[in-house]
Design a protein around this motif. Structure first.
Motif, PDB file in Angstrom:
ATOM      1  N   PRO A   1       0.811  -1.206   0.000  1.00  0.00           N
ATOM      2  CA  PRO A   1       0.000   0.000   0.000  1.00  0.00           C
ATOM      3  C   PRO A   1       0.849   1.263   0.000  1.00  0.00           C
ATOM      4  CG  PRO A   1       0.010  -0.994   2.176  1.00  0.00           C
ATOM      5  CD  PRO A   1       0.678  -1.969   1.259  1.00  0.00           C
ATOM      6  N   VAL A   2       0.415   2.252  -0.728  1.00  0.00           N
ATOM      7  CA  VAL A   2       1.098   3.539  -0.773  1.00  0.00           C
ATOM      8  C   VAL A   2       0.703   4.352   0.462  1.00  0.00           C
ATOM      9  CG1 VAL A   2       1.382   5.675  -2.080  1.00  0.00           C
ATOM     10  CG2 VAL A   2       1.088   3.502  -3.295  1.00  0.00           C
ATOM     11  N   ASP A   3       1.725   4.947   1.139  1.00  0.00           N
ATOM     12  CA  ASP A   3       1.434   5.767   2.311  1.00  0.00           C
ATOM     13  C   ASP A   3       0.510   6.909   1.929  1.00  0.00           C
ATOM     14  OD1 ASP A   3       2.974   4.197   3.895  1.00  0.00           O
ATOM     15  OD2 ASP A   3       4.776   5.437   3.703  1.00  0.00           O
ATOM     16  N   ARG A   4      -0.441   7.175   2.808  1.00  0.00           N
ATOM     17  CA  ARG A   4      -1.396   8.242   2.548  1.00  0.00           C
ATOM     18  C   ARG A   4      -0.845   9.571   3.052  1.00  0.00           C
ATOM     19  NH1 ARG A   4      -7.367   8.782   5.349  1.00  0.00           N
ATOM     20  NH2 ARG A   4      -7.869  10.873   4.542  1.00  0.00           N
ATOM     21  N   CYS A   5      -0.929  10.588   2.218  1.00  0.00           N
ATOM     22  CA  CYS A   5      -0.507  11.926   2.623  1.00  0.00           C
ATOM     23  C   CYS A   5      -1.693  12.658   3.242  1.00  0.00           C
ATOM     24  CB  CYS A   5       0.013  12.718   1.422  1.00  0.00           C
ATOM     25  SG  CYS A   5       1.573  12.110   0.761  1.00  0.00           S
ATOM     26  N   GLU A   6      -1.547  13.035   4.486  1.00  0.00           N
ATOM     27  CA  GLU A   6      -2.612  13.778   5.155  1.00  0.00           C
ATOM     28  C   GLU A   6      -2.533  15.252   4.776  1.00  0.00           C
ATOM     29  OE1 GLU A   6      -5.032  12.588   6.890  1.00  0.00           O
ATOM     30  OE2 GLU A   6      -4.350  10.502   7.040  1.00  0.00           O
ATOM     31  N   LYS A   7      -3.661  15.879   4.631  1.00  0.00           N
ATOM     32  CA  LYS A   7      -3.741  17.282   4.263  1.00  0.00           C
ATOM     33  C   LYS A   7      -4.467  18.071   5.355  1.00  0.00           C
ATOM     34  CE  LYS A   7      -1.854  16.772   0.166  1.00  0.00           C
ATOM     35  NZ  LYS A   7      -0.510  17.355  -0.128  1.00  0.00           N
ATOM     36  N   PHE A   8      -4.200  19.350   5.387  1.00  0.00           N
ATOM     37  CA  PHE A   8      -4.900  20.234   6.304  1.00  0.00           C
ATOM     38  C   PHE A   8      -6.386  20.238   5.964  1.00  0.00           C
ATOM     39  CE2 PHE A   8      -6.400  24.128   8.157  1.00  0.00           C
ATOM     40  CZ  PHE A   8      -5.577  24.367   9.251  1.00  0.00           C
ATOM     41  N   THR A   9      -7.229  20.218   6.954  1.00  0.00           N
ATOM     42  CA  THR A   9      -8.680  20.165   6.751  1.00  0.00           C
ATOM     43  C   THR A   9      -9.163  21.351   5.920  1.00  0.00           C
ATOM     44  OG1 THR A   9      -8.934  19.070   8.885  1.00  0.00           O
ATOM     45  CG2 THR A   9     -10.909  20.039   7.901  1.00  0.00           C
ATOM     46  N   ASP A  10      -9.864  21.051   4.839  1.00  0.00           N
ATOM     47  CA  ASP A  10     -10.370  22.087   3.936  1.00  0.00           C
ATOM     48  C   ASP A  10     -11.886  22.184   4.098  1.00  0.00           C
ATOM     49  OD1 ASP A  10     -10.795  23.949   2.001  1.00  0.00           O
ATOM     50  OD2 ASP A  10      -9.929  22.799   0.349  1.00  0.00           O
ATOM     51  N   LEU A  11     -12.336  23.246   4.719  1.00  0.00           N
ATOM     52  CA  LEU A  11     -13.765  23.465   4.937  1.00  0.00           C
ATOM     53  C   LEU A  11     -14.240  24.651   4.096  1.00  0.00           C
ATOM     54  CD1 LEU A  11     -13.854  22.955   8.823  1.00  0.00           C
ATOM     55  CD2 LEU A  11     -14.295  21.268   7.025  1.00  0.00           C
ATOM     56  N   SER A  12     -15.482  25.015   4.254  1.00  0.00           N
ATOM     57  CA  SER A  12     -16.063  26.086   3.441  1.00  0.00           C
ATOM     58  C   SER A  12     -16.785  27.087   4.335  1.00  0.00           C
ATOM     59  CB  SER A  12     -17.056  25.499   2.442  1.00  0.00           C
ATOM     60  OG  SER A  12     -18.169  24.930   3.127  1.00  0.00           O
ATOM     61  N   LEU A  13     -17.251  28.149   3.711  1.00  0.00           N
ATOM     62  CA  LEU A  13     -18.020  29.148   4.438  1.00  0.00           C
ATOM     63  C   LEU A  13     -19.295  28.531   5.025  1.00  0.00           C
ATOM     64  CD1 LEU A  13     -18.400  32.088   5.294  1.00  0.00           C
ATOM     65  CD2 LEU A  13     -19.476  32.525   3.068  1.00  0.00           C
ATOM     66  N   HIS A  14     -19.821  27.534   4.341  1.00  0.00           N
ATOM     67  CA  HIS A  14     -21.010  26.848   4.859  1.00  0.00           C
ATOM     68  C   HIS A  14     -20.732  26.250   6.228  1.00  0.00           C
ATOM     69  CE1 HIS A  14     -24.474  24.180   5.134  1.00  0.00           C
ATOM     70  NE2 HIS A  14     -23.630  23.169   5.332  1.00  0.00           N
ATOM     71  N   HIS A  15     -19.565  25.611   6.380  1.00  0.00           N
ATOM     72  CA  HIS A  15     -19.202  25.037   7.674  1.00  0.00           C
ATOM     73  C   HIS A  15     -19.136  26.120   8.747  1.00  0.00           C
ATOM     74  CE1 HIS A  15     -17.627  21.878   4.933  1.00  0.00           C
ATOM     75  NE2 HIS A  15     -17.988  21.059   5.917  1.00  0.00           N
ATOM     76  N   ALA A  16     -18.566  27.261   8.374  1.00  0.00           N
ATOM     77  CA  ALA A  16     -18.437  28.347   9.345  1.00  0.00           C
ATOM     78  C   ALA A  16     -19.803  28.900   9.747  1.00  0.00           C
ATOM     79  CB  ALA A  16     -17.562  29.458   8.763  1.00  0.00           C
ATOM     80  N   LEU A  17     -20.711  28.973   8.784  1.00  0.00           N
ATOM     81  CA  LEU A  17     -22.050  29.484   9.079  1.00  0.00           C
ATOM     82  C   LEU A  17     -22.816  28.524   9.988  1.00  0.00           C
ATOM     83  CD1 LEU A  17     -23.015  30.806   5.528  1.00  0.00           C
ATOM     84  CD2 LEU A  17     -22.588  32.196   7.567  1.00  0.00           C
ATOM     85  N   VAL A  18     -22.685  27.244   9.706  1.00  0.00           N
ATOM     86  CA  VAL A  18     -23.364  26.234  10.517  1.00  0.00           C
ATOM     87  C   VAL A  18     -22.680  26.086  11.879  1.00  0.00           C
ATOM     88  CG1 VAL A  18     -23.997  23.800  10.662  1.00  0.00           C
ATOM     89  CG2 VAL A  18     -24.212  25.020   8.488  1.00  0.00           C
ATOM     90  N   GLY A  19     -21.347  26.225  11.866  1.00  0.00           N
ATOM     91  CA  GLY A  19     -20.571  26.043  13.086  1.00  0.00           C
ATOM     92  C   GLY A  19     -19.937  24.665  13.124  1.00  0.00           C
ATOM     93  N   THR A  20     -18.738  24.572  13.625  1.00  0.00           N
ATOM     94  CA  THR A  20     -18.033  23.288  13.684  1.00  0.00           C
ATOM     95  C   THR A  20     -17.631  22.978  15.117  1.00  0.00           C
ATOM     96  OG1 THR A  20     -15.922  24.417  13.213  1.00  0.00           O
ATOM     97  CG2 THR A  20     -17.119  23.472  11.344  1.00  0.00           C
ATOM     98  N   SER A  21     -17.592  21.706  15.423  1.00  0.00           N
ATOM     99  CA  SER A  21     -17.157  21.247  16.745  1.00  0.00           C
ATOM    100  C   SER A  21     -15.660  20.996  16.727  1.00  0.00           C
ATOM    101  CB  SER A  21     -17.903  19.959  17.130  1.00  0.00           C
ATOM    102  OG  SER A  21     -19.298  20.197  17.188  1.00  0.00           O
ATOM    103  N   ILE A  22     -15.061  21.067  17.897  1.00  0.00           N
ATOM    104  CA  ILE A  22     -13.609  20.974  17.995  1.00  0.00           C
ATOM    105  C   ILE A  22     -13.091  19.594  17.606  1.00  0.00           C
ATOM    106  CG2 ILE A  22     -13.653  20.336  20.443  1.00  0.00           C
ATOM    107  CD1 ILE A  22     -11.181  22.763  18.819  1.00  0.00           C
ATOM    108  N   ARG A  23     -12.047  19.600  16.789  1.00  0.00           N
ATOM    109  CA  ARG A  23     -11.342  18.375  16.423  1.00  0.00           C
ATOM    110  C   ARG A  23      -9.900  18.780  16.131  1.00  0.00           C
ATOM    111  NH1 ARG A  23     -13.319  15.451  11.137  1.00  0.00           N
ATOM    112  NH2 ARG A  23     -15.300  15.553  12.295  1.00  0.00           N
ATOM    113  N   VAL A  24      -8.950  18.182  16.796  1.00  0.00           N
ATOM    114  CA  VAL A  24      -7.543  18.541  16.638  1.00  0.00           C
ATOM    115  C   VAL A  24      -6.806  17.432  15.903  1.00  0.00           C
ATOM    116  CG1 VAL A  24      -5.391  19.140  17.816  1.00  0.00           C
ATOM    117  CG2 VAL A  24      -7.597  19.922  18.747  1.00  0.00           C
ATOM    118  N   ARG A  25      -6.164  17.801  14.800  1.00  0.00           N
ATOM    119  CA  ARG A  25      -5.335  16.867  14.029  1.00  0.00           C
ATOM    120  C   ARG A  25      -3.905  17.374  14.042  1.00  0.00           C
ATOM    121  NH1 ARG A  25      -6.230  16.940   8.822  1.00  0.00           N
ATOM    122  NH2 ARG A  25      -6.081  14.718   8.345  1.00  0.00           N
TER     123      ARG A  25
END
Length: 453
Positions: A22-46
């Protein structure tokens, strides 16, 4: 169609190989949208780990088991990068460049703290409350590092805006044992006026350096570290919009802190900073001495300020000023200019100075206010050039005497002396110059006589 019977076995073999290796998976910074900000997001730390072996492909670190990650070598120093409020939900535009420049400076672990879930929310006050939860998460992770023999002294936390206060909370949880915290324009709203336990301060790490770029809006105004830098007074940054023209009007000054710091990591830029009671006195040329630092000289803003640590530990509430360009490279070059005139009457005016090396030139406009030229006192000015020009072969001077009755005044210069503050080159002088209003005069400077003060 006739090739299909032959291709099918090959595809099956390829699929089996991919499954077996298996090829190692490259993790990326979480990409959200204005919709997420309007709805609100719960805390998650990566926690995204980058090293020189994987500078473009992050490894997602476990919060409970460090043995899963042989890439995370705890004998190396570790730098945490912590972002701030993300009302748009998008990843910070600077995060990839930040990690690569840090890895270019040293063989270290770079851990990007991705708390976009929790930071992406139009409710700023909710995000502020989330900073304490992020700090608790990081505290537990660093405590686990310490249990695996990592040295707290080798940890450097770089926090942007709210991320600066998160760094401070974590540092306080370890009673200031963390090696270094760098605050890039720490957030001001809801933190200004709060007790030290509720914001970042100089007791949170063995060394705390802070950059202030938006103290009249989103940033924190007062000094809060062992050294506090205020480029361009810490307010309106050159090149940032002065009028409401889009989202950049709100974030440009605040975000400039990151880009100023980036220039210093790979030593692309070096900005000398001067301790002073105000930016106006700095521009007036009243704060060009750093005798208290001895041979070390004036501190240089940015990543390498740690070299001045021993000189700064007993200082507090001192502001350090410097000026910058509108874009990278942001650093400028400083000269002390001493002028002796032989006009019998006091003259006032402004001066433009250009230095030339034969092919390139740099400009300094000393125009923040009218300068007094007196035969009895002499005049000292700070000339800040937009770039470094070496060697200086010619100097162009233009005197602005004013308008109306002042427009015919001439400045009779007995001697003008140029002393570089960023370099150790000997001062250059020129004698007997007549400066007429708004007329450029080009001179060839010579080494000052050794007997001159």
């Amino acid at each position: 169609m006739f090739l299909w019977p032959y291709l099918t076995p090959l595809l099956l073999i390829a699929l089996q190989l991919c499954t077996a290796f298996p090829v190692d998976r490259c993790e990326k910074f979480t990409d959200l949208s204005l919709h997420h900000a309007l709805v609100g997001t719960s805390i998650r730390v990566r926690l995204l780990l980058y090293t020189r072996d994987n500078d473009s492909c992050a490894v997602l670190l476990s919060h409970t088991n460090l043995t899963e990650h042989p890439q995370f070598n705890l004998s190396r120093p570790t730098t945490f990068i912590i972002h701030g409020f993300r009302p748009s939900g998008s990843p910070p535009v600077w995060v990839e460049d930040f990690t690569k420049r840090l890895l270019g400076r040293g063989d270290i672990n770079v851990v990007v703290v991705d708390w976009n879930y929790g930071a992406a929310n139009i409710d700023y006050f909710k995000v502020v409350r989330n900073t304490y939860k992020v700090a608790e998460n990081l505290t537990a992770f660093i405590r686990m590092m310490k249990d695996h023999n990592a040295s707290l002294s080798s940890i450097h936390m770089i926090g942007v805006s709210l991320g600066a206060h998160i760094s401070g909370f974590v540092g306080a949880n370890f009673n200031g044992s963390v090696g270094r915290i760098t605050g890039l324009d720490p957030a001001g709203p809801t933190f200004t006026g709060k007790p030290l336990k509720n914001r970042m301060d100089s007791t949170d790490a063995q060394f705390v350096d802070v950059l202030h770029t938006d103290i009249d809006a989103l940033g924190f105004r007062a000094p809060m570290g062992h050294i506090d830098f205020y480029p361009n007074k810490g307010t309106d940054q050159p090149g940032c919009p002065k009028w409401l023209t889009g989202s950049s009007y709100f974030k440009c000054d605040h975000q400039r802190s990151v880009f100023l710091y980036l220039d210093t990591i790979d030593q692309k830029c070096s900005s000398l900073a001067f301790p002073c009671s105000s930016y106006e006195e700095f521009l007036d040329g009243k704060c060009m001495s750093c005798d208290q630092f001895g041979e070390a000289g004036c501190p240089v803003f940015g990543y390498d300020i740690i070299k001045w640590k021993e000189h700064l530990m007993n200082q507090s509430n001192t502001k350090y000023y410097f000026s910058t360009n509108e874009e990278s490279p942001f650093c400028m070059t400083n000269y002390r200019v001493d002028v002796m005139v032989w006009n019998n009457k006091v003259h006032w005016g402004q001066v433009d100075i250009e230095i030339h090396n034969g092919t390139d030139k740099a400009m300094a406009e000393i125009n923040h206010k009218a300068t007094k030229f007196s035969k009895e006192e002499g005049t000292t000015m700070l000339a800040v050039f937009d770039r470094d020009i070496q060697p200086v072969k010619t100097i162009s001077l233009k005197y602005h005497a004013g308008t109306a009755c002042n427009s015919n005044r001439k400045l009779r210069v007995l001697r003008i002396r140029f002393t570089p503050l960023d370099h150790k080159e000997s001062p250059l002088c020129r004698y007997d110059i007549l400066l007429e209003n708004k007329k450029e005069v080009k001179v060839r400077p010579i080494p000052c006589e050794e007997t001159e003060p």
